[in-house]
Design a protein around this motif. Sequence first.
Motif, PDB file in Angstrom:
ATOM      1  N   ILE A 186       0.866  -1.174   0.000  1.00  0.00           N
ATOM      2  CA  ILE A 186       0.000   0.000   0.000  1.00  0.00           C
ATOM      3  C   ILE A 186       0.908   1.232   0.000  1.00  0.00           C
ATOM      4  N   GLY A 187       0.347   2.407  -0.243  1.00  0.00           N
ATOM      5  CA  GLY A 187       1.137   3.630  -0.236  1.00  0.00           C
ATOM      6  C   GLY A 187       1.660   3.982   1.145  1.00  0.00           C
ATOM      7  N   GLU A 188       2.832   4.611   1.191  1.00  0.00           N
ATOM      8  CA  GLU A 188       3.492   4.879   2.469  1.00  0.00           C
ATOM      9  C   GLU A 188       2.731   5.858   3.358  1.00  0.00           C
ATOM     10  N   ARG A 189       1.826   6.650   2.763  1.00  0.00           N
ATOM     11  CA  ARG A 189       1.069   7.600   3.582  1.00  0.00           C
ATOM     12  C   ARG A 189      -0.051   6.926   4.359  1.00  0.00           C
ATOM     13  N   GLY A 198       2.740   1.575   9.762  1.00  0.00           N
ATOM     14  CA  GLY A 198       2.510   0.817   8.536  1.00  0.00           C
ATOM     15  C   GLY A 198       3.080  -0.580   8.539  1.00  0.00           C
ATOM     16  N   SER A 199       3.605  -1.037   9.676  1.00  0.00           N
ATOM     17  CA  SER A 199       4.303  -2.328   9.710  1.00  0.00           C
ATOM     18  C   SER A 199       3.368  -3.524   9.573  1.00  0.00           C
ATOM     19  N   GLN A 200       2.059  -3.303   9.584  1.00  0.00           N
ATOM     20  CA  GLN A 200       1.115  -4.393   9.330  1.00  0.00           C
ATOM     21  C   GLN A 200       1.186  -4.860   7.874  1.00  0.00           C
ATOM     22  N   ASN A 225      -9.012  -2.368   7.569  1.00  0.00           N
ATOM     23  CA  ASN A 225      -8.115  -2.128   6.439  1.00  0.00           C
ATOM     24  C   ASN A 225      -6.846  -1.382   6.830  1.00  0.00           C
ATOM     25  N   ILE A 226      -6.869  -0.580   7.889  1.00  0.00           N
ATOM     26  CA  ILE A 226      -5.611   0.041   8.327  1.00  0.00           C
ATOM     27  C   ILE A 226      -4.693  -0.981   8.991  1.00  0.00           C
ATOM     28  N   ALA A 262      -4.059  -3.812   7.371  1.00  0.00           N
ATOM     29  CA  ALA A 262      -3.746  -4.670   6.219  1.00  0.00           C
ATOM     30  C   ALA A 262      -4.730  -5.824   6.097  1.00  0.00           C
ATOM     31  N   GLY A 263      -5.967  -5.591   6.536  1.00  0.00           N
ATOM     32  CA  GLY A 263      -7.003  -6.593   6.417  1.00  0.00           C
ATOM     33  C   GLY A 263      -7.122  -7.542   7.585  1.00  0.00           C
ATOM     34  N   GLN A 264      -6.280  -7.388   8.587  1.00  0.00           N
ATOM     35  CA  GLN A 264      -6.373  -8.241   9.774  1.00  0.00           C
ATOM     36  C   GLN A 264      -7.453  -7.716  10.719  1.00  0.00           C
ATOM     37  N   MET A 265      -8.084  -8.625  11.436  1.00  0.00           N
ATOM     38  CA  MET A 265      -9.048  -8.220  12.447  1.00  0.00           C
ATOM     39  C   MET A 265      -8.318  -7.727  13.696  1.00  0.00           C
ATOM     40  N   PRO A 266      -8.989  -6.931  14.534  1.00  0.00           N
ATOM     41  CA  PRO A 266      -8.385  -6.551  15.815  1.00  0.00           C
ATOM     42  C   PRO A 266      -8.087  -7.796  16.649  1.00  0.00           C
ATOM     43  N   PRO A 267      -7.137  -7.696  17.558  1.00  0.00           N
ATOM     44  CA  PRO A 267      -6.818  -8.869  18.381  1.00  0.00           C
ATOM     45  C   PRO A 267      -8.019  -9.282  19.221  1.00  0.00           C
ATOM     46  N   PRO A 268      -8.214 -10.591  19.428  1.00  0.00           N
ATOM     47  CA  PRO A 268      -9.339 -11.034  20.266  1.00  0.00           C
ATOM     48  C   PRO A 268      -9.179 -10.546  21.696  1.00  0.00           C
TER      49      PRO A 268
END
Length: 296
Positions: free
Chosen positions: A102-105, A127-129, A272-273, A275-281
């Motif tokens: 994704i873009g760096e911004r 952005g490390s996700q 989506n912020i 990288a498509g992962q859900m929040p931690p349980p």
Amino acid sequence: MNLPTSSPQPVRPVVDPFFDPRTWTVTYVVHAGPGTAAVVIDPVLDYDPKSGRTATDSAERVAAHVRQLGLQLQWILETHAHADHLSAAPWLRAQLGGRIGIGERITDVQKVFAGVFHLEAGFRTDGSQFDHLFRDGETFAVGDLPVEVMHVPGHTPACVAYRVGDAVFVGDTLFMPDVGTARCDFPGGNAHALYASVRRLLALPPETRLFVCHDYPPAGREVRFESTVAEQRAHNIHVHDGIGEDRFVAMRTRRDATLEMPVLILPSVQVNIRAGQMPPPEANGTTYLKIPVNAL
């Protein structure tokens, strides 16, 4: 005597679209032919806002196509942090490999929405996700296909377009000519920036193919997702040639004030912020998405 030589023709990739009618989103598989390297752009994870349940039907169609053609998936590319669908990028990566970019911004968007959603203390806004953050003008290759990244802010600060040979995947920056352009009233949006981004895209050669992320067709028109620079310059209802920046910004500001929020903006952005992962349980093993009340 040296005779003039003609400019080389740009590479023309194969573009296979997958339209999701529930979110009006088009996911693209881009490659040079069967058995070659490929990228997937803007994949969709199915989400039912009534039940909170997810499914992978849309992504499975994409994965089946990649396997059927014997493609080697190298990249899963996001044009921005979408507000109208959840990303299936992690699911596709687990199934087919590849890297998520994704873009760096995106870091700007993460910082804003980490506050909006009051995300957990461990949420990182660097952005490390994502596997890779692209800078404006960055180039890379997917097999024999050259790819250039174009930063096109305005809809969000992090929007990018991907130029693959003669095809450009513009995200939400442009829609089909009879629909116009993206809204600019989300946090970090800017109509002046969007105008500049659109003019940058429309400065490309007139035959350049432009592929949009969504289509919201007027009544009586079938879904379309491909146009050209020439078509957009002649017919885009918001930014055709002759429409200046001040006129565009005034129009966009008035129009945005009348638009409702997208149905899936609250679940989509906070997923989506990541990288498509859900929040931690949480402690009970269940994952929760937040709904901020009276915050937007």
